[in-house]
Write an enzyme that holds these catalytic residues in place. Structure first.
Site, PDB file in Angstrom:
ATOM      1  CE  LYS A 600     123.718   9.407 -20.234  1.00  0.00           C
ATOM      2  NZ  LYS A 600     124.549   9.222 -19.018  1.00  0.00           N
ATOM      3  CB  THR A 649     110.226  11.686 -21.881  1.00  0.00           C
ATOM      4  OG1 THR A 649     109.696  12.472 -22.978  1.00  0.00           O
ATOM      5  CG2 THR A 649     110.825  10.400 -22.431  1.00  0.00           C
ATOM      6  CE  LYS A 673     102.327  17.772 -16.676  1.00  0.00           C
ATOM      7  NZ  LYS A 673     102.480  16.352 -16.329  1.00  0.00           N
ATOM      8  CD  GLU A 700      91.625  10.589 -20.032  1.00  0.00           C
ATOM      9  OE1 GLU A 700      91.563  11.660 -19.392  1.00  0.00           O
ATOM     10  OE2 GLU A 700      90.739  10.211 -20.824  1.00  0.00           O
ATOM     11  CB  ALA A 705      97.747   9.998 -13.170  1.00  0.00           C
ATOM     12  CG  LEU A 707      91.894  10.330 -11.662  1.00  0.00           C
ATOM     13  CD1 LEU A 707      91.738  11.601 -10.836  1.00  0.00           C
ATOM     14  CD2 LEU A 707      91.007   9.230 -11.108  1.00  0.00           C
ATOM     15  CE  LYS A 776      99.112  17.381 -14.073  1.00  0.00           C
ATOM     16  NZ  LYS A 776      99.028  16.655 -12.797  1.00  0.00           N
ATOM     17  N   GLY A 893     101.557   8.728  -9.139  1.00  0.00           N
ATOM     18  CA  GLY A 893     102.129   7.408  -8.921  1.00  0.00           C
ATOM     19  C   GLY A 893     102.353   6.681 -10.226  1.00  0.00           C
TER      20      GLY A 893
END
Length: 916
Positions: A600, A649, A673, A700, A705, A707, A776, A893
């Site tokens: 927005k 996003t 993704k 990556e 995340a 890793l 993934k 996380g």
């Protein structure tokens, strides 16, 4: 002090010189022929013997013979005393803004006092705007405008008020007496101009030069108030210049040096306050040194004194690499060579007039540009650096850029020019005849054409003269055209190191090409101190920013745009805030966030958003979100070498923009993704563009995340290993669910716990459906060379079929316990076999397929050893066939995901040249 009585003869014994004072040996004079000189500062005193005459001789070494002095204040000296010269002198020049009011004059006096040089000569301009006021007086008088009288009164009042604030007592009375006398004379002169309706140049120069006289006198009084001996110099008595045909003046150094010696013998002092701007002709007619005359005065005086340095005090911190009004990233240059300063001055940089540099170059005297309002700034030193200067070798080959606007390009073209002697002479003879100035020349080596730039106001006269001179050649076809291209600007790149650095021109033109700027003409001398290009005037600022950024900003300066300031994006922005200073200082990585956009609102900045306040700024100053404007801001509205958009996003619409961004040269970094797991043809198109361009696309964080899953896979493939199988738990949410789905706990209970703890998506079905894991798997499969689509994967969904149609999350969560039985039975069967349930994604590269399923693993298997929301990926390859390569760690996380994105940003910086 020597005391002479009438009829008293002084004879130096054995012709040895009489020693007065203690000046250095270079001031010791022996001249055989006596010369008659009136000694300075004679005064009569009372005493016996008919009255003594006391002669205060200045601090010089003299060789002298004496004659009888009979009631007259004369004595025969061997020669006129010369002023000492050398590094004991420092020369300062203070411009009009530096002496613009009484407080600033006090500041100037303080600078003079704090200079520890043995001797100081200070050149001052008129007070700010006074020279313009004086010329305005002349114009008004010439046009018979009676307001010249009130304008003269304003000049008087300005100096009267300043003097009253600075001086008192006898000093004030003395200055005001001189001031009113000068004003009275000026009034008479202006009246004469008014009657005649005309003022000669010398008349105008005499009037205009009064501002310097007044400012020098006031400053000398202020310095003397501190207890220091100080004399003021009217430089019309010393500086002799010869007018030139180009309305400039050339110093007569020989005559000026003689007059300086004479002046000093009459006015010895260790501090001299001299007028800038004004001088005299050999006929003793007052004149001026024209534009930037005070700087020129200081340079001439520095050369005459062989001074240690000349300091030009102004209102800027030094010489900038480009005009800071046009280029935000312009930097102060610590050093410039004489040639670099001359070139930049010629091409319009507000440094010094080119002629100011010439006198000091003769004696290798440094010029220092300092800011009177910022004494802590070291300024810029203009000197000739040693050829083996190590610091010079480390600097950029281009020291600065300058532009000249309001030019026109004239192109004289024709096959009849080739091999014809005198053509160029005829062309530029026409230019000279109309009094025009050629700024730049470029000629094709085939001699087929000559083009040159002139001021736009002179182009019509030049073109008409050329067409008249070459009318026969044009009619005969020997010349095909005389073309005028108006509205041009010159951009010059200046640098002494350009001569020894390959690729400078390539870099310059690539920067202009990237900015979509067309070059009309090019010129470069064999000295290679500058490369000059002619461009459209409307492109002048754009071109200046483009080339400056390319040379002066680090290749690891990134213009960043953050899409999606939600949980992940906000965490990333906070990490950037905390680490930005360290990255810039220790690794030369300059990260500038120029845009933040949500669905927005968006926040844009030309110089970089203050990340300590980004939430507040977005809320208070954010505008309606517009991805096109956002993209333009991040990539098109500046010339930072590299642009990167970070998509935080999970939006397919944003992912669809990647191709366009990469095509424009914008790097893309994302945990989203959707692009890499979307339709295969779009993915292949995206990767093909990435391979063909030099734009980077890093993702990556899409799989693990924080890793290093993607980078590990690429490392295996790039080193020649072959992927056989990839198997792993790559969902932090599902890892948590099955790590805690033990004992008597129901699956719905664990899901509720995870949702309340924030481990799931707002709608847990997004996790339980297996689609996220499937994406993934597709990403890993495609990285391994498999051409799979989502539709090719069998996916074990953990959402009970009857609950897929629930219209709300609440309804789904309420009904989920009704279906706990099936998963409870599977868990029990596994436990009875010494196994655990794990939700995994599998890439079977051998059989060219992938799956997403619930599998059973022995309790000693690495997959069974996980805790919390950890992820684990096992790579089975030809090298790691018996013992798979395992990557394990936190896989969910905001902090670790943002950290993974941040790692990609730094990876991009390393690809662009950041130190490792």
């Amino acid at each position: 002090m020597a005391t002479l009585k009438p009829s008293f003869t002084v004879s130096p014994p054995n012709s040895n010189p009489i020693r007065f004072g203690s000046f250095p040996p270079q001031c010791f004079l022996r001249v055989p022929k006596p010369r008659r000189l009136i000694l300075p500062r004679f005064r009569k005193t009372t005493g016996g013997g008919g009255g003594l005459i006391r002669c205060e001789l200045p601090d010089f070494h003299l060789s002298a013979t004496a004659t009888t002095v009979s009631g007259v204040s004369t004595v025969n000296l061997v020669d006129q005393v010369q002023i000492p010269k050398g590094e004991m002198w420092s020369v300062h020049k203070f411009g009009g803004t530096c002496v613009g009011n009484s407080q600033r004059i006090r500041n100037v006096a303080e600078v003079i006092i704090n200079d520890n040089s043995e001797r100081k000569l200070v050149v001052v301009s008129a007070m700010s705007k006074v020279t313009d006021m004086m010329y305005d007086l002349i114009r008004k008088a010439q046009s018979r405008d009676d307001s010249y009288l009130s304008a003269l009164e304003a000049v008087l009042e300005k100096h009267r008020l300043t003097a009253r604030d600075l001086l008192d007592g006898d000093d004030l009375a003395s200055f005001l007496s001189h001031l009113h006398n000068d004003i009275s004379n000026l009034k008479a002169m202006l009246r004469a101009i008014y009657i005649a309706g005309h003022a000669s140049e010398s008349f105008s120069d005499f009037v205009a030069g009064h501002g310097e006289l007044w400012s020098a006198q006031m400053l000398s009084y202020v310095v003397r108030k501190t207890g220091l001996e100080c004399k003021w110099m009217d430089t019309r008595d010393v500086l002799i210049v010869n007018p030139t045909s180009s309305n400039q003046v050339d110093p007569d150094f020989g005559e000026s040096e003689k007059r300086l010696d004479k002046w000093f013998s009459l006015n010895p002092s260790k501090i001299i306050i001299a007028t800038g701007f004004i001088a005299s002709t050999p006929q003793n007619i007052p004149t001026t040194l024209k534009r930037d005359g005070s700087d020129f005065s200081a340079a001439i005086m520095g050369a005459l004194l062989r001074a240690r340095q000349v300091t030009i005090w102004t209102d800027v911190d030094g010489v900038y690499s480009a005009d800071p009004r046009k280029v935000n990233e312009a930097v102060i240059l610590q050093t410039l060579s004489y040639q670099e300063a001359w070139e930049m001055s010629y091409f319009g940089a507000n440094v010094l007039h080119p002629r100011t540099i010439i006198p000091v170059m003769r004696y290798n005297i440094p010029i220092v540009i300092r800011n009177i309002f910022n004494l802590s700034a070291p300024g810029t030193i203009i000197c000739q650096p040693p050829e083996d200067d190590y610091d010079l070798k480390l600097t950029t080959p281009v020291k600065g850029f300058a532009t000249i606007d309001n030019l026109a390009l004239i192109n004289v073209e024709g096959t009849g020019m080739a091999g014809v002697p005198g053509t160029a002479s005829d062309i530029f003879g026409c230019v000279k005849d109309v009094g025009a100035n050629v700024i730049m020349i470029s000629q094709a080596s085939s001699e087929h054409s000559v083009c040159f730039a002139v001021p736009e106001k002179e182009v019509n006269a030049v073109s008409e003269a050329l067409r008249s001179r070459f009318s026969e050649a044009l009619q005969a076809g020997r010349l095909s055209q005389i073309e005028v291209i108006p509205n041009c600007s010159i951009l010059a790149a200046v640098g002494q190191k350009m001569a020894s650095t390959p690729g400078v021109s390539c870099t310059l033109f690539s920067a202009l090409a990237k900015a979509n700027i067309n070059v009309r003409a090019i010129s470069q001398g064999c000295s290679e101190y500058n490369v000059t290009v002619v461009i459209k005037r409307e492109d002048s600022v754009k071109a200046l920013r483009a080339v400056h950024s390319r040379f002066f900003l680090s290749r690891t300066t990134l213009a960043m745009g953050i899409v999606g300031p939600g949980l992940i994006g906000a965490t990333l922005l906070d990490q950037l805030r905390d680490q930005a200073a360290v990255l810039k200082q220790e690794f030369n990585i300059d990260l500038r966030v120029l845009g933040i956009t949500g669905s927005k609102k968006m926040l844009l900045s030309d110089i970089g958003i203050d990340l300590s306040r980004w939430r507040e700024l977005l809320n208070e100053k954010g505008t309606e979100a517009d991805l096109d404007k956002f993209t333009q801001q991040v990539h098109g509205n500046h010339f930072i070498p590299n642009s990167v958009v970070v998509d935080c996003t999970a939006d397919s619409a944003i992912a669809s923009r990647y191709y366009d961004w990469l095509r424009k040269g914008i790097h893309v970094i994302t945990p989203n993704k959707k692009a890499n797991s979307g339709p295969l043809d779009q993915y292949l198109k995206l990767r093909d563009l990435q391979r063909k361009s030099y734009t980077h696309y890093f993702y990556e964080a899409t799989v693990g995340a924080g890793l290093p899953i993607i980078s590990t896979l690429r490392g295996l493939l790039e080193t020649g290993d072959k992927i056989l199988r990839i198997e792993g738990i790559c969902s932090g949410t599902l890892s948590y669910l099955f790590n805690n789905f033990v004992g008597d706990r129901s699956f719905s209970e664990v899901v509720t716990e995870a949702k309340n703890a924030g481990f799931t998506e707002p709608d847990p079905r997004d996790d339980l459906s297996g689609t996220d894991v499937a994406r993934k798997v597709i990403i890993l499969a495609r990285e391994s060379g498999l051409k799979l689509d989502l539709a090719d994967l069998p996916i074990r969904s953990l959402v009970p079929e009857p609950l897929k149609g629930c219209t709300s999350v609440e309804e789904f969560m309420e009904k989920l316990p009704q279906y706990d039985g099936d998963l409870a039975k599977e868990r029990l069967d596994a436990e009875n076999s010494g196994e655990v349930l794990r939700y995994v994604g599998v890439v079977d590269a051998v059989n060219q397929k992938g799956t997403v399923e619930l599998r059973r693993y022995k309790k000693e298997h690495p997959f069974a050893q996980l805790a919390g929301s950890d992820n684990i990926i096992a790579f089975t390859t030809t090298r790691y066939k018996d013992h798979p390569l395992i990557v394990r760690g936190p896989g969910a996380g905001a902090q670790v995901t943002a950290g993974g994105i941040f790692s990609d940003i730094l990876r991009l910086a390393s690809y662009l040249g950041a130190p490792s």
